[in-house]
Scaffold this active site. Structure first.
Site, PDB file in Angstrom:
ATOM      1  CG  ASP A  96      -8.847  -1.011  11.971  1.00  0.00           C
ATOM      2  OD1 ASP A  96      -7.878  -1.699  11.570  1.00  0.00           O
ATOM      3  OD2 ASP A  96      -9.304  -0.051  11.321  1.00  0.00           O
ATOM      4  CD  GLU A 145      -8.674   1.237   7.815  1.00  0.00           C
ATOM      5  OE1 GLU A 145      -8.684   0.282   8.616  1.00  0.00           O
ATOM      6  OE2 GLU A 145      -8.024   2.280   8.030  1.00  0.00           O
ATOM      7  CG  ASP A 202      -0.292  -0.406   2.516  1.00  0.00           C
ATOM      8  OD1 ASP A 202       0.956  -0.409   2.587  1.00  0.00           O
ATOM      9  OD2 ASP A 202      -1.007  -0.720   3.473  1.00  0.00           O
ATOM     10  CG  HIS A 257      -6.018  -2.169   8.853  1.00  0.00           C
ATOM     11  ND1 HIS A 257      -6.234  -0.922   9.389  1.00  0.00           N
ATOM     12  CD2 HIS A 257      -4.668  -2.270   8.726  1.00  0.00           C
ATOM     13  CE1 HIS A 257      -5.081  -0.312   9.561  1.00  0.00           C
ATOM     14  NE2 HIS A 257      -4.113  -1.106   9.180  1.00  0.00           N
TER      15      HIS A 257
HETATM   16  C1  GLP Z   1      -0.689   0.573   8.487  1.00  0.00           C
HETATM   17  C2  GLP Z   1      -0.262  -0.288   7.309  1.00  0.00           C
HETATM   18  C3  GLP Z   1      -0.410  -1.766   7.608  1.00  0.00           C
HETATM   19  C4  GLP Z   1       0.222  -2.094   8.940  1.00  0.00           C
HETATM   20  C5  GLP Z   1      -0.444  -1.295  10.038  1.00  0.00           C
HETATM   21  C6  GLP Z   1       0.120  -1.582  11.422  1.00  0.00           C
HETATM   22  O1  GLP Z   1      -2.031   0.748   8.563  1.00  0.00           O
HETATM   23  N1  GLP Z   1      -1.005   0.017   6.138  1.00  0.00           N
HETATM   24  O2  GLP Z   1       0.188  -2.516   6.559  1.00  0.00           O
HETATM   25  O3  GLP Z   1       0.106  -3.478   9.194  1.00  0.00           O
HETATM   26  O4  GLP Z   1      -0.239   0.077   9.741  1.00  0.00           O
HETATM   27  O5  GLP Z   1       1.283  -0.853  11.617  1.00  0.00           O
HETATM   28  P1  GLP Z   1       2.300  -1.027  12.802  1.00  0.00           P
HETATM   29  O6  GLP Z   1       3.133  -2.200  12.433  1.00  0.00           O
HETATM   30  O7  GLP Z   1       3.088   0.228  12.826  1.00  0.00           O
HETATM   31  O8  GLP Z   1       1.509  -1.260  14.031  1.00  0.00           O
END
Ligand code: GLP
Length: 258
Positions: A136, A143, A67, A138
């Site tokens: 959440d 989402e 993404d 995802h």
């Molecule tokens: C973002 C990214 C996800 C990732 C999530 C959690 O939303 N798009 O790919 O898994 O953050 O991030 P973190 O690893 O910093 O908790």
């Protein structure tokens, strides 16, 4: 599903790096799906170490990132282009033309998304996909209520995600509202998937993803439908799992566990 619980985030990262290294040793031109966020940082650090110290070769590897924020240029310090370059790509021997990251600045998102999907297929599909998980539930930026069959497209971020990711920006107002993301359906087509999670704040999302019903409210739960998914989590992120003892017992019996 294989559930691996490690004592620390560092152990989680090393374990994931061993799985990636095994995949590259078995198939030097593997196609990797990569994730951003703080969770995979330790994995990337370990992959860099394996490259520098043990010669892990990325010269034939192709990558697709999950993404990117809409509106951030590749030079923006919070863009996922910048993140990947700084934390992985500039330290390994992957050819620049083998790297794919969704564009946050294309003038035709629809055409770009269709091209991204086509490109994954042209290169033979993703062999090993790394994903993190949002609080959440995802995966990528799919989402809650994202279709479990969704493809690469623009998504509006949930308030919870904007609040969670505000820590990387000066304020929540600066977090982009839209992102371009691989869909749940795109992710499920990878041959193997590894979900990484660490820390107490992920415990509920992890439990729902692994032991809850398959639901678009927790898009990570769609991984239950995949035949080769591995969850590698630290003890804190495993804290709400009802079957934790069972997973640890299975791992203890596996001599080649990563
Ligand atoms: C973002 C990214 C996800 C990732 C999530 C959690 O939303 N798009 O790919 O898994 O953050 O991030 P973190 O690893 O910093 O908790």
């Amino acid at each position: 599903m294989e559930i691996i619980v490690k004592d620390s985030a560092e152990e989680m990262s090393k374990s994931a790096a061993r799985v990636v290294a095994r995949a590259l040793n078995a198939k030097p031109n593997a196609v990797l799906g990569l994730a951003t966020g703080s969770t995979p940082l330790g994995l990337y650090k370990e992959l860099v170490r394996l490259h520098v110290e043990e010669g892990l070769d990325f010269s034939q590897v192709t990558t697709f990132n999950l993404d990117e924020y809409v509106g951030l240029t590749r030079k923006h310090p919070q863009s996922y282009h910048y993140f990947m370059h700084e934390n992985l790509f500039k330290h390994i021997n992957i050819p620049k033309e083998n790297i794919h990251i969704p564009s946050g600045t294309t003038d035709n998102y629809e055409a770009f998304c269709a091209w991204y999907e086509r490109r994954i297929v042209e290169l033979g599909g993703i062999d090993l996909q790394i994903v993190g998980i949002g609080t959440d539930g995802h995966i990528a930026f799919n989402e809650p209520t994202s279709s479990l069959g969704s493809r690469t497209r623009i998504k509006t971020l949930a308030k919870q995600t904007i609040d969670d990711n505000a820590r990387f920006f000066d304020s929540a107002d600066e977090v982009p509202i839209y992102a371009i993301t691989m869909g749940v359906g795109t992710i499920l087509e990878a041959r193997k998937i590894i979900l990484l999670a660490s820390g107490l704040n992920k415990a509920d999302a992890v439990a729902q993803a692994i032991e809850g019903p398959v639901t678009s409210m927790i898009t990570a739960s769609a991984l239950q439908l995949h035949a080769d998914t591995m969850f590698i989590v630290d003890k804190e992120a495993a804290g709400s799992l009802q079957m934790a003892e069972y997973y640890e017992w299975i791992q203890a019996k596996m001599p080649d566990a990563p």
